[in-house]
Design a protein around this motif. Structure first.
Motif, PDB file in Angstrom:
ATOM      1  N   TRP A  58       0.794   5.585  -0.361  1.00  0.00           N
ATOM      2  CA  TRP A  58      -0.022   6.798  -0.273  1.00  0.00           C
ATOM      3  C   TRP A  58       0.229   7.656  -1.511  1.00  0.00           C
ATOM      4  O   TRP A  58       1.355   7.968  -1.845  1.00  0.00           O
ATOM      5  CB  TRP A  58       0.363   7.558   0.998  1.00  0.00           C
ATOM      6  CG  TRP A  58      -0.165   8.956   1.094  1.00  0.00           C
ATOM      7  CD1 TRP A  58       0.553  10.097   0.967  1.00  0.00           C
ATOM      8  CD2 TRP A  58      -1.501   9.344   1.357  1.00  0.00           C
ATOM      9  NE1 TRP A  58      -0.255  11.183   1.139  1.00  0.00           N
ATOM     10  CE2 TRP A  58      -1.543  10.757   1.378  1.00  0.00           C
ATOM     11  CE3 TRP A  58      -2.696   8.644   1.571  1.00  0.00           C
ATOM     12  CZ2 TRP A  58      -2.704  11.468   1.612  1.00  0.00           C
ATOM     13  CZ3 TRP A  58      -3.848   9.361   1.808  1.00  0.00           C
ATOM     14  CH2 TRP A  58      -3.849  10.764   1.824  1.00  0.00           C
ATOM     15  N   ASN A  59      -0.874   7.994  -2.221  1.00  0.00           N
ATOM     16  CA  ASN A  59      -0.750   8.867  -3.383  1.00  0.00           C
ATOM     17  C   ASN A  59      -1.022  10.298  -2.935  1.00  0.00           C
ATOM     18  O   ASN A  59      -2.143  10.635  -2.542  1.00  0.00           O
ATOM     19  CB  ASN A  59      -1.762   8.445  -4.459  1.00  0.00           C
ATOM     20  CG  ASN A  59      -1.624   9.277  -5.718  1.00  0.00           C
ATOM     21  OD1 ASN A  59      -1.349  10.481  -5.660  1.00  0.00           O
ATOM     22  ND2 ASN A  59      -1.829   8.639  -6.856  1.00  0.00           N
TER      23      ASN A  59
ATOM     24  N   THR B  38      -5.151   9.232  -1.631  1.00  0.00           N
ATOM     25  CA  THR B  38      -5.703   7.893  -1.381  1.00  0.00           C
ATOM     26  C   THR B  38      -4.559   6.915  -1.161  1.00  0.00           C
ATOM     27  O   THR B  38      -3.458   7.100  -1.690  1.00  0.00           O
ATOM     28  CB  THR B  38      -6.514   7.382  -2.595  1.00  0.00           C
ATOM     29  OG1 THR B  38      -5.783   7.682  -3.782  1.00  0.00           O
ATOM     30  CG2 THR B  38      -7.879   7.981  -2.667  1.00  0.00           C
ATOM     31  N   ASP B  39      -4.871   5.887  -0.358  1.00  0.00           N
ATOM     32  CA  ASP B  39      -3.943   4.756  -0.239  1.00  0.00           C
ATOM     33  C   ASP B  39      -4.166   3.866  -1.442  1.00  0.00           C
ATOM     34  O   ASP B  39      -5.280   3.407  -1.683  1.00  0.00           O
ATOM     35  CB  ASP B  39      -4.231   3.960   1.039  1.00  0.00           C
ATOM     36  CG  ASP B  39      -3.626   4.643   2.249  1.00  0.00           C
ATOM     37  OD1 ASP B  39      -2.491   5.126   2.133  1.00  0.00           O
ATOM     38  OD2 ASP B  39      -4.284   4.680   3.307  1.00  0.00           O
ATOM     39  N   MET B  40      -3.094   3.604  -2.178  1.00  0.00           N
ATOM     40  CA  MET B  40      -3.250   2.779  -3.381  1.00  0.00           C
ATOM     41  C   MET B  40      -2.449   1.498  -3.228  1.00  0.00           C
ATOM     42  O   MET B  40      -1.348   1.511  -2.683  1.00  0.00           O
ATOM     43  CB  MET B  40      -2.729   3.525  -4.605  1.00  0.00           C
ATOM     44  CG  MET B  40      -3.651   4.603  -5.039  1.00  0.00           C
ATOM     45  SD  MET B  40      -3.075   5.323  -6.557  1.00  0.00           S
ATOM     46  CE  MET B  40      -4.369   6.508  -6.821  1.00  0.00           C
TER      47      MET B  40
ATOM     48  N   THR C 178       0.842  -1.191   0.000  1.00  0.00           N
ATOM     49  CA  THR C 178       0.000   0.000   0.000  1.00  0.00           C
ATOM     50  C   THR C 178       0.880   1.245   0.000  1.00  0.00           C
ATOM     51  O   THR C 178       1.811   1.337   0.785  1.00  0.00           O
ATOM     52  CB  THR C 178      -0.888  -0.001   1.253  1.00  0.00           C
ATOM     53  OG1 THR C 178      -1.592  -1.240   1.288  1.00  0.00           O
ATOM     54  CG2 THR C 178      -1.872   1.140   1.240  1.00  0.00           C
TER      55      THR C 178
END
Lengths: 272, 659
Positions: free
Chosen positions: B570-571, B576-578, B568
């Protein structure tokens, strides 16, 4: 979802409605619109993660404009370096502060009365609110800039102005349920830029920008977007005169994580 | 002038006083713990020197422990004195086993009572921590707190240099008198008087510098000599091979084995070798009791540093064991144990009794085991001597049938089997003759017996297994039916079965069909075939049940691999967590090629052998995927570029795959 789309369409409709229609009812000097000029903006946005909450915001913009019969790419207009430190208070709010150094190129390269490059320094700070929804995200950005600028005319003086910018934009995934690698997204984007300062008289609205973007998320650290922006703003010399622009815009967004491996493990999210 | 002298004298007294104060003894009275004895009450004098307690002066200790509920106690007491931590002067050790306690009565502020029981008492004298003068060992009974019968008295005289000079001991039926030479070794005539039915039998053991040179009994003015075989009784030659030993178990064992006398005193019905053994044990135990009681070296408990106890010492000649002899001793032990175990395993098997009348092999084994068992006591006698630690002190070449037993096995044996006479070739080694005894020869004899027993064991095991299977066939068939029913239940779609998933569903029809076919195939077999093949069917059904369990775990395992290969991030643009796949080529190879390949095999290859193979292949792939997540896989990922062939991918990933 539907209501948000509706609001967005209304805003876009208002944005693209010629101002003459709105100003028909108002008495006084009628608004005049200059013929739109054309620009091409190539922006890179970098976010380098320095810590759990801290980022280095690094932006470099290269902008060209029409000149000598060539639309969009006729001459170099500006090179723009914006840097700042962003603090992430939460996943819904962040604040950034930093400096800008803009290089303004001469509007008339063959005219010796103009300096080829003029520096324009700025101090900026912004406050970004994020509103997550099931399938998309809404952002409200407030940015304040303190700028010292002058024209490229030799001997011209620097003048100090403040800029107040509010930007509303969204991320709406097109081909996926959520924003994730491989997602194409649509990002409606409207920004109003107001200004104040001794030299500002009847032209407080510096710029109103409409930017419908189409983007693609390659992975969490890289994404692109493409848009055709329309702007209009009051002229410095005459508040009733409006400058308009069509701007082709290509953006690259990247991010790096400079933290040690063990610090990169994401926090557990109990809310989702 | 007088004033000066007075001042000097006063100063001297002050100094002297300080010195005396530093060495001043104190008295401790109270609880005290003695190692190996326990807690009791002690009173002793001591002083402190550099934070250490130094015993100086009298010491006494006593404790009382209740051993059972019926007024039974044990009490240990010490009385003696020290000089700067060294034992000095008279010391008394007493152990009392108090069997009964009289009525309690008050005396001053104490409650006291009379006691009855037995006391073991040692009185000795120490000079500068060394044994000196006369030591006494007494064992006596006491009744109402007064000594009554004395069952043992012993005296050891120590002279100069901490060496023994005389030893005498008297008990109810035996008394011993002996002397020691200048080196403290047993020496001269040791006279032992046995009292049998109020008649005294004199036993004389003659020693020279610890060596037993002569041993005889004097009965009715007649000397009856005790003969020893293999024991060197003169120290004339080979002095280097002689060594000093304590008068302990080893020494008595050497004499016991070497003693070949079998004379019996008819009028007393007593064997002389028994009397010899009694006198040996008496001397050994009595001397030992001067410093050991209940396996505790009791003087060491109170000595602040170890006492150099003067043991009873004898001299023995050693005949070192050769390498061949050592090997022989080792093999005799292991071979004999194996022989005993195999025979007793056969005898304990209840099915033997029935099988004896049915199978010639079992009858033969039984007959031969019987022959060996008849000689087992003699064999054990010889084996025990060969394993004895006393053997290196005996001249093996002179040992013969007076020490070892002669063993003979018949070549053939005759018995009845199914109303006919059966003549059995025993194939056992014919005989062991101890004349000119050699350990390797005896080892070879035992080894031949073991070899024959092993042959018989293996042949009879085969038959006994078959018999067991036959007797347990019904029981095993119940298991088979139960397994079959489980499989049918597992693969029959059931809403209540949470484990039933799409993987089960994909093979359910074929599995049910195959299981039924296999069960029918088993049911149609002849009884002998059933016995032979039931294990195969049991294993087969176990494999199918394993497949069910594996398929039940499949979704969670696939999910785990996905989780392992996902991280995971972070963007910071979309906030958002991607999730993104790491080691993408490896994961995609697993997810898009290898997993579908194996699932296809699970669906199409429905037979016991393939099911087992495919389960193993999946487990190997799963484990390898888990391993690879943590490893540097740059080269593997490079090799996987555009590779779609599952066999090659298995090879690239180094998965142990069976076709």
């Amino acid at each position: 979802m539907k209501s948000i789309l509706f609001i967005t369409l209304i805003l876009l409709f208002i944005g693209f409605t010629p101002l003459e229609v709105i100003s028909q009812e108002i008495e006084g000097e009628p608004s005049r619109f200059k013929k739109p000029s054309t620009y091409a903006w190539f922006h890179s946005y970098g976010k380098v993660r320095l810590g759990e909450k801290l980022f280095w915001d690094a932006q470099t913009h290269i902008r060209t404009t029409q000149y000598d019969g060539t639309d969009y790419f006729g001459r170099m207009a500006q090179i723009y370096n914006r840097h700042g430190i962003k603090y992430l208070f939460s996943k819904r709010f962040s604040a950034t502060a930093g400096g800008v150094l803009r290089l303004n190129f001469t509007p008339q390269p063959d005219n010796n009365n103009y300096e080829n490059i003029v520096l324009e320094p700025r101090i900026w700070h912004e406050y970004l609110f994020s509103m997550p929804f099931d399938y998309f995200k809404v952002f409200h950005r407030f940015r304040i800039e303190h700028r010292w600028s002058r024209t490229n005319l030799k001997g011209s003086d620097y003048r100090y102005r403040n800029r107040y910018r509010y930007k509303y934009y969204m991320y709406i995934p097109i081909n996926r349920q959520k924003l994730e690698p491989g997602a194409l997204y649509f990002s409606p984007d409207v920004e109003l830029i107001m200004q104040s300062g001794k030299s500002v008289r009847d032209n407080p609205i510096e710029d109103l920008r409409f930017t419908p973007k189409i983007g693609y998320i390659v992975n969490p650290r890289l994404q692109y977007s493409l848009s055709m922006m329309y702007t209009l703003g009051q002229s410095n010399l005459d508040g009733a005169r409006y400058s308009t622009r069509w701007i082709f815009n290509f953006n690259v967004y990247y991010s790096f994580d400079f933290r040690k491996f063990e610090n990169k493990i994401p926090e557990t999210n109990f809310m989702d | 002038m007088n004033q000066k002298i007075f001042l000097c004298f006063t100063f001297f007294l002050i100094l002297l006083g300080t010195d005396i104060h530093a060495q001043e003894t104190q008295i401790y009275k109270g609880k005290y713990n003695l190692q190996n004895v326990g807690e009791g009450l002690a009173e002793y004098h001591y002083f402190i020197k550099q934070k250490d307690t130094i015993f100086e002066g009298e010491f006494s200790f006593s404790n009382l422990v209740e051993t059972s509920g019926n007024n039974s106690f044990e009490s240990i007491s010490y009385n003696g004195s020290y000089k700067k931590n060294k034992m000095q002067g008279d010391w008394v050790f007493s152990f009392k086993a108090i069997d009964s306690v009289g009525k309690l009565r008050a005396k001053d502020f104490d409650l006291v009572s009379t006691t009855s029981g037995e006391e073991f008492l040692v009185k000795g004298f120490f000079d500068d921590h060394e044994q000196k003068d006369t030591w006494k060992v007494i064992r006596r009974c006491f009744n109402n707190s007064k000594p009554t019968d004395t069952s043992l008295t012993a005296e050891i005289d120590f002279g100069r240099e901490n060496l023994k000079e005389n030893f005498s001991s008297t008990a109810k039926n035996i008394s011993v008198d002996g002397v020691f030479d200048n080196n403290g070794m047993i020496d001269g005539d040791w006279i032992i008087i046995h009292n049998i039915n109020n008649t005294e039998i004199k036993e004389v053991r003659k020693f020279e510098n610890g060596v037993l040179t002569n041993h005889y009994f004097s009965v009715n003015n007649e000397k009856i000599f005790v003969d020893y075989l293999g024991l060197d009784m003169s120290k004339n030659a080979n002095e280097k091979t002689w060594s000093n030993h304590d008068f302990n178990e080893l020494y008595t064992e050497v004499l016991k084995i070497a003693n070949i006398s079998s004379y019996t005193l008819d009028e007393f019905d007593v064997h002389l070798d028994d009397l010899s053994q009694i006198s040996l044990d008496f001397i050994k135990k009595t001397f030992l009791s001067s410093y050991k009681h209940n396996d505790i070296a009791f003087w060491d408990v109170v000595s602040q540093k170890a006492i150099d106890v003067d043991h009873l010492t004898v001299s023995l000649r050693k005949y070192p064991l050769s390498i061949d002899e050592k090997k022989a001793i080792k093999s005799i032990k292991s071979d004999f144990v194996e022989i005993q175990n195999k025979i007793s395993k056969f005898n304990d098997e209840s099915l033997v009794e029935i099988g004896l009348h049915q199978y010639e092999t079992l009858k033969t084994t039984n007959e031969i085991y019987k022959i060996i068992s008849e000689n087992l006591v003699d064999l054990k006698h010889n084996v025990d001597i060969s394993q004895s630690k006393a053997l290196p002190y005996l001249d093996r070449s002179s040992l013969d049938n007076r020490i070892f037993k002669t063993i003979e096995f018949p070549n053939k044996s005759r018995t009845d089997f199914q109303n006919e006479t059966l003549i059995i070739e025993t194939n056992l080694p014919s005989a062991f003759n101890p004349l000119g005894f050699e350990l390797p020869v005896f080892a070879s004899f035992i080894s031949s017996i073991k070899q024959r027993v092993t042959e018989l064991d293996s042949a009879s095991d085969f038959i006994l297994d078959d018999l067991k299977k036959q007797s347990k066939l019904n029981e095993i068939e119940d298991k088979l039916v139960s397994k079959k029913d489980s499989i049918l239940k597992f693969y029959k779609a059931n809403e209540n079965d949470e484990k039933f998933n799409k993987y089960h569903e994909a093979v359910a029809f074929e599995i049910i069909k195959y299981t039924k076919e296999q069960f029918e195939a088993y049911a149609s077999l002849e009884i002998d075939e059933k016995k032979r093949k039931i294990d195969f069917y049991l294993d087969c059904f176990d494999e199918i049940i394993s497949l069910y369990k594996m398929q039940a775990e499949l979704p969670s395992k696939i999910e785990r691999i996905k989780d392992l290969y996902t991280r995971t991030v972070w963007n910071p643009y979309t906030y958002t967590d991607m999730k993104e796949t790491v080691k993408e080529r490896i994961y995609e190879s697993f997810d898009e090629i290898l997993l579908p390949h194996l699932l296809e095999k699970f669906n199409n290859e429905i037979d016991c052998e393939s099911i087992s193979k495919n389960i193993k292949n999946f487990n190997n792939l799963y484990n390898r995927m888990v391993e690879l997540r943590e490893q540097d896989t740059k080269q593997i990922e490079k090799a996987l570029k555009r590779e779609k062939n599952p066999m090659l991918i298995f090879e690239i990933l180094s998965v142990n795959y069976t076709e």
